[in-house]
Design an enzyme around this catalytic site. Structure first.
Site: not given
Ligand code: TRH
Length: 356
Positions: A23, A226, A242-246
């Site tokens: 988020d 990030q 996973r999730g949305e952004d990655s």
């Molecule tokens: O953390 P997430 O699992 O988030 C998810 C999504 O928001 C999903 O839509 C929601 O329903 C669920 O949670 C509950 O995965 P996501 O979306 O990939 O977010 C990870 C964030 O962390 C992304 O902005 C990238 C960042 N990140 C870094 O900046 N450095 C890192 O080393 C890693 C591993 C991630």
């Protein structure tokens, strides 16, 4: 063109951290882009700064207000300001404070207000994106802004510094794999499948695996900020995200990937995955489509038997083709206008200058 009440357009982004990093990850990425590329004055109001500090080490999670990389960050519980923004972006229907919403009515003109929804590749996105949602009591209209993969959707966040430089597929017998998944991911089966195709899979774990997968020999890597995440992804051959952004960043990296979509009890995540597969596989030959779909489903919904390993073995045998496909897919994504551009165009349409 929209006219703005402020000389430098002001944007308030509201974010509640429901779970994990995604988020705040999406909101932070968009906030930085609006500042860096569009010179906007952005305030990000977040209810939980701890996950935020994980992906942005310059965030101090003890402060109620701070400026980080040009973005004003405010802690939700300490935020009692009236609205002075030109745009209000409410992430994932998080409901800004009622007093703030009431103060929006007094703005002249009222701000352009969107609910930035979760990304989906499902067909409903095209008919939902842009729909108005009139406030039940106040003279305000909020609009749905739904990120997606089509021309009619809200698009994907893609900063201009990400280069559209061409990538080349390379033959290899060892595959360096970045693993940022939920704990249930069948990493062991994946490794065995690759081994059966004479390919050595080495894992860098960005999140802990559980259960049978703990016996995996892998390096665990601490989170990178990030802003370094894309460069980091670019150093691996296979991305488990996973999730949305990655998930989006892996596609923009142009590398073979498997999406460990966030699992929900009603199994809606399988539908989400299949909708994305329909788009992602569109340019593949039939055999590769079959292999990639089977492997993607085995990754998200493993049977726990040899069929998972077989699905990953077949995936490994087509790795080179997957590399080429990932590069093509990336090129398509770069050819589309990004989310911020679409947001600006949408604001211009909703609030054209002569109607102010
Ligand atoms: O953390 P997430 O699992 O988030 C998810 C999504 O928001 C999903 O839509 C929601 O329903 C669920 O949670 C509950 O995965 P996501 O979306 O990939 O977010 C990870 C964030 O962390 C992304 O902005 C990238 C960042 N990140 C870094 O900046 N450095 C890192 O080393 C890693 C591993 C991630």
């Amino acid at each position: 063109m929209t006219s703005y009440a402020n000389a430098i357009p002001r944007v308030d982004i509201f974010c509640r951290v429901i779970d994990n990093l995604g988020d705040v990850g999406v909101c932070w990425r968009l906030a930085r882009q609006l500042v860096d590329e569009f010179d906007m004055d952005v305030q990000l109001i977040v209810d939980n700064l701890s996950p935020f500090a994980t992906i942005e080490p310059d965030v101090d999670n003890t402060l109620a207000a701070q400026s980080v990389h040009g973005v004003n960050i405010r802690r939700w519980n300490d935020f009692h300001d009236a609205c002075r923004a030109d745009w209000v972006i409410e992430a994932f229907a998080c409901d800004p404070p009622p007093a703030y919403v009431e103060s929006m009515v007094k703005c002249a003109p009222p701000p352009f207000w969107v609910n930035l929804e979760y990304l989906s590749a499902e067909p409903w996105v095209d008919s939902t994106h842009g729909l108005p949602s009139p406030h039940p009591k106040l003279p305000l209209t909020k609009y749905f802004f739904v990120p997606g993969f089509t021309e009619k959707s809200g698009g994907l966040i893609r900063e201009s510094w990400l280069e559209a430089k061409p990538l080349k597929a390379k033959a290899q017998s060892s595959v360096n794999c970045f693993a940022f998944t939920y704990p249930q991911a069948p990493a062991m089966a994946l490794m065995l499948g690759f081994a059966q195709a004479n390919s050595v899979l080495s894992f860098a774990l960005a999140a802990p695996f559980q259960g049978p997968n703990t016996s995996l020999s892998a390096v665990t890597i601490p989170p990178v900020p990030q802003r370094e995440f894309d460069t980091h992804l670019g150093t691996f051959d296979l991305l488990l995200v996973r999730g949305e952004d990655s998930f989006v960043r892996a596609q923009l990296a142009g590398k073979p990937m498997l999406w460990h979509v966030y699992p929900t009890d009603d199994r809606a995540h399988i539908k989400k995955l299949e909708a994305w597969l329909d788009r992602y596989c569109a340019g593949m030959d039939d055999a590769l489509t079959h292999v990639y779909r089977q492997a993607s489903l085995a990754f998200v919904d493993p049977r726990g038997d040899d069929s998972d390993i077989e699905a990953f073995r077949l995936l490994a045998t087509r790795f080179r083709d997957l590399q080429s496909h990932a590069v093509d897919w990336r090129r398509n994504l770069f050819a589309m206008p990004d989310l911020a551009m679409r947001l600006i165009a949408f604001a211009d349409r909703i609030r054209p200058r002569d109607e102010d």
